[in-house]
Design an enzyme around this catalytic site. Structure first.
Site, PDB file in Angstrom:
ATOM      1  N   ARG A  54      37.051  63.625  45.311  1.00  0.00           N
ATOM      2  CA  ARG A  54      36.281  62.381  45.307  1.00  0.00           C
ATOM      3  C   ARG A  54      36.185  61.872  43.879  1.00  0.00           C
ATOM      4  O   ARG A  54      36.630  62.544  42.957  1.00  0.00           O
ATOM      5  CB  ARG A  54      34.888  62.609  45.922  1.00  0.00           C
ATOM      6  CG  ARG A  54      34.350  63.958  45.537  1.00  0.00           C
ATOM      7  CD  ARG A  54      32.984  64.056  45.035  1.00  0.00           C
ATOM      8  NE  ARG A  54      32.532  63.031  44.177  1.00  0.00           N
ATOM      9  CZ  ARG A  54      32.580  63.079  42.852  1.00  0.00           C
ATOM     10  NH1 ARG A  54      33.126  64.102  42.210  1.00  0.00           N
ATOM     11  NH2 ARG A  54      32.090  62.096  42.138  1.00  0.00           N
ATOM     12  N   GLY A  55      35.590  60.684  43.735  1.00  0.00           N
ATOM     13  CA  GLY A  55      35.500  60.089  42.404  1.00  0.00           C
ATOM     14  C   GLY A  55      36.713  59.198  42.166  1.00  0.00           C
ATOM     15  O   GLY A  55      37.851  59.577  42.506  1.00  0.00           O
ATOM     16  N   ALA A  56      36.461  58.043  41.548  1.00  0.00           N
ATOM     17  CA  ALA A  56      37.486  56.999  41.466  1.00  0.00           C
ATOM     18  C   ALA A  56      38.858  57.489  40.972  1.00  0.00           C
ATOM     19  O   ALA A  56      39.876  57.323  41.656  1.00  0.00           O
ATOM     20  CB  ALA A  56      36.968  55.878  40.569  1.00  0.00           C
ATOM     21  N   ARG A  94      39.356  55.686  52.269  1.00  0.00           N
ATOM     22  CA  ARG A  94      38.047  55.304  51.721  1.00  0.00           C
ATOM     23  C   ARG A  94      38.189  53.895  51.133  1.00  0.00           C
ATOM     24  O   ARG A  94      39.127  53.641  50.376  1.00  0.00           O
ATOM     25  CB  ARG A  94      37.571  56.299  50.646  1.00  0.00           C
ATOM     26  CG  ARG A  94      37.280  57.688  51.229  1.00  0.00           C
ATOM     27  CD  ARG A  94      36.523  58.562  50.249  1.00  0.00           C
ATOM     28  NE  ARG A  94      35.167  58.086  50.046  1.00  0.00           N
ATOM     29  CZ  ARG A  94      34.379  58.511  49.049  1.00  0.00           C
ATOM     30  NH1 ARG A  94      34.834  59.389  48.167  1.00  0.00           N
ATOM     31  NH2 ARG A  94      33.152  58.047  48.920  1.00  0.00           N
ATOM     32  N   ASP A 248      33.444  52.565  40.681  1.00  0.00           N
ATOM     33  CA  ASP A 248      34.519  52.751  41.655  1.00  0.00           C
ATOM     34  C   ASP A 248      35.381  51.514  41.784  1.00  0.00           C
ATOM     35  O   ASP A 248      36.524  51.581  42.233  1.00  0.00           O
ATOM     36  CB  ASP A 248      33.943  53.139  43.021  1.00  0.00           C
ATOM     37  CG  ASP A 248      33.328  54.523  42.934  1.00  0.00           C
ATOM     38  OD1 ASP A 248      32.155  54.626  42.512  1.00  0.00           O
ATOM     39  OD2 ASP A 248      34.039  55.496  43.241  1.00  0.00           O
ATOM     40  N   ASN A 258      29.294  51.003  42.218  1.00  0.00           N
ATOM     41  CA  ASN A 258      29.177  52.443  41.933  1.00  0.00           C
ATOM     42  C   ASN A 258      28.296  53.060  43.016  1.00  0.00           C
ATOM     43  O   ASN A 258      27.776  52.361  43.899  1.00  0.00           O
ATOM     44  CB  ASN A 258      28.584  52.639  40.527  1.00  0.00           C
ATOM     45  CG  ASN A 258      28.776  54.051  40.017  1.00  0.00           C
ATOM     46  OD1 ASN A 258      29.878  54.568  40.045  1.00  0.00           O
ATOM     47  ND2 ASN A 258      27.714  54.686  39.569  1.00  0.00           N
ATOM     48  N   LYS A 259      28.111  54.369  42.939  1.00  0.00           N
ATOM     49  CA  LYS A 259      27.344  55.085  43.963  1.00  0.00           C
ATOM     50  C   LYS A 259      26.009  54.414  44.224  1.00  0.00           C
ATOM     51  O   LYS A 259      25.348  53.951  43.297  1.00  0.00           O
ATOM     52  CB  LYS A 259      27.146  56.528  43.501  1.00  0.00           C
ATOM     53  CG  LYS A 259      26.487  57.457  44.477  1.00  0.00           C
ATOM     54  CD  LYS A 259      27.149  57.507  45.828  1.00  0.00           C
ATOM     55  CE  LYS A 259      28.609  57.890  45.819  1.00  0.00           C
ATOM     56  NZ  LYS A 259      29.308  57.706  47.085  1.00  0.00           N
TER      57      LYS A 259
HETATM   58  O1  MRU Z   1      31.580  58.983  46.855  1.00  0.00           O
HETATM   59  P1  MRU Z   1      32.155  59.538  45.582  1.00  0.00           P
HETATM   60  O2  MRU Z   1      31.585  60.838  45.183  1.00  0.00           O
HETATM   61  O3  MRU Z   1      33.664  59.508  45.583  1.00  0.00           O
HETATM   62  O4  MRU Z   1      31.660  58.479  44.551  1.00  0.00           O
HETATM   63  C1  MRU Z   1      32.238  58.340  43.330  1.00  0.00           C
HETATM   64  C2  MRU Z   1      31.261  58.581  42.316  1.00  0.00           C
HETATM   65  O5  MRU Z   1      31.020  59.715  42.005  1.00  0.00           O
HETATM   66  C3  MRU Z   1      30.629  57.506  41.652  1.00  0.00           C
HETATM   67  O6  MRU Z   1      30.243  56.394  42.236  1.00  0.00           O
HETATM   68  C4  MRU Z   1      30.932  57.522  40.210  1.00  0.00           C
HETATM   69  O7  MRU Z   1      29.791  57.318  39.528  1.00  0.00           O
HETATM   70  C5  MRU Z   1      32.024  56.575  39.816  1.00  0.00           C
HETATM   71  S1  MRU Z   1      33.601  57.116  40.126  1.00  0.00           S
HETATM   72  C6  MRU Z   1      33.803  58.400  39.125  1.00  0.00           C
END
Ligand code: MRU
Length: 371
Positions: A54-56, A94, A248, A258-259
């Site tokens: 996960r994560g961008a 996603r 993201d 973002n989250k």
């Molecule tokens: O749902 P995720 O865990 O894939 O979300 C991504 C994130 O962790 C964040 O939104 C983050 O702050 C930005 S992307 C590294």
């Protein structure tokens, strides 16, 4: 980054068998560090959708390797059709992080240059590795640019600790290495700056308390986990010098997805005159979009994630219901922070204001008028 003294990236090709991709399965952190092998594009789709990765930036790298596995699977006679089908499957995993789509597009345009299946596979592997290497380089650059902000704050308050608040996990686990929001923090730590990080737990999946806290602890960086709603209170009491988050998807106009919960941190930061920066590589900028709130697709995840928490007890993972069984729940996983609340964007090319003017000054080749 190092785990128990050994350097890891979050995704890599097996050194003896290029048909195997290794990932760190993040669902088990911080309690168990598990590396697993993926050998099909279908397995990669599951790993993305169910957030083993996960994560961008890591999603972009995973999509790149997923396309490479897809190239291995495609039939020579129907290659184009097969690879486009796999591309659509990866794209549908996603919706919010634009890196998936960006990596798939990059693979499709690279692969089409190959004349035989063998050539296409070689190109796909090279491209996947390039995406991962580039992500690592850019994240390190983000760290060095962001370091200047932290240095400035540290110089303005000599002999006191710099307090940074972050949301979710935009550390090395969310990218291939280094991370974005945490990369300046790692760079500041290398410089010996005394700092402390407030870690939003980040309900419902707790990427903050599970992953960010684990990352920071592993690098011996002082940190404290807080509930998602505590940030405003800490800001009012002068306990936050800087808010640093990831992104993201960022629009050309500087809106940041973002989250979920990031927007509320930005509002509180604005109200308390605290700088709020988003750190992001250019791979997560959507140059086509002008209005994040209207145009960025927001992932709505399973409501079960809200109603249950997962924890670790007596050496096993347990899932516990924390709400009335029949109450409905909703789980919008991201929100959009409008550019007007963002002090600046930290990119691999430097820091700019959150606006099309700021971004196009750093990335002039993205300006439609660029010659
Ligand atoms: O749902 P995720 O865990 O894939 O979300 C991504 C994130 O962790 C964040 O939104 C983050 O702050 C930005 S992307 C590294």
């Amino acid at each position: 980054m190092k785990v128990n003294g050994k350097h890891y990236r979050t995704i890599w090709v097996d050194e003896n068998n290029t048909g195997i991709i290794h990932i760190i399965d993040q669902r088990f952190l911080p309690h168990e560090f598990k590396v697993v092998k993926l050998q099909t594009s279908g397995q990669m789709c599951i790993a993305i959708k169910e957030m083993h990765v996960r994560g961008a930036g890591l999603l972009g790298a995973a999509a790149g390797y997923g396309m490479y596995l897809g190239a291995l699977e495609a039939n020579e006679s129907t290659f184009d059709h097969d690879i486009h089908t796999i591309a659509a499957q990866i794209n549908s995993t996603r919706p919010t992080a634009v890196n998936i789509n960006w990596a798939v597009k990059r693979q499709l345009s690279a692969i089409k240059i190959g004349k035989t299946k063998k050539e296409k596979i070689d190109i796909a592997l090279r491209t996947a590795i390039d995406i991962a290497d580039e992500d690592t380089r850019y994240c390190r650059q983000i760290g060095l640019h962001g370091l200047k902000l932290i240095e400035k704050i540290a110089n303005a308050k000599p002999n006191s600790i710099v307090n940074i608040l972050t949301h979710c996990n935009a550390g090395w686990l969310a990218f291939v290495d280094h991370g974005t929001a945490l990369s300046p923090i790692y760079a500041a730590r290398e410089q010996g700056i005394d700092l402390h990080v407030w870690v939003d737990e980040t309900r419902p999946r707790n990427q903050g308390s599970n992953l960010t806290a684990w990352e920071l602890g592993a690098q011996n960086i002082k940190h404290t986990i807080i509930t998602d709603n505590a940030g405003g209170h800490l800001m009012q009491h002068g306990l936050v010098d800087l808010v640093l988050v990831g992104s993201d998807r960022t629009t050309l106009t500087g809106d940041v997805a973002n989250k979920t919960g990031t927007y509320l941190k930005a509002l509180a930061a604005k109200d308390n005159n605290i700088p709020f920066y988003a750190a992001l590589p250019s791979s997560s900028i959507d140059w086509e979009l002008h209005d994040g709130y209207k145009q960025i697709p927001i992932e709505e995840r399973d409501a079960e994630e809200v109603k249950y928490v997962q924890g670790y007890m007596n050496g096993t993972f347990q899932r516990i219901l924390i709400s009335p069984e029949n109450s409905p729940a909703r789980n919008p996983s991201f929100d959009v922070t409008p550019a007007r609340l963002v002090t600046g964007l930290i990119t691999e090319r430097g820091i700019c204001e959150a606006s099309s003017k700021g971004l196009l000054e750093l990335f002039p080749e993205k300006n439609p008028q660029h010659g």
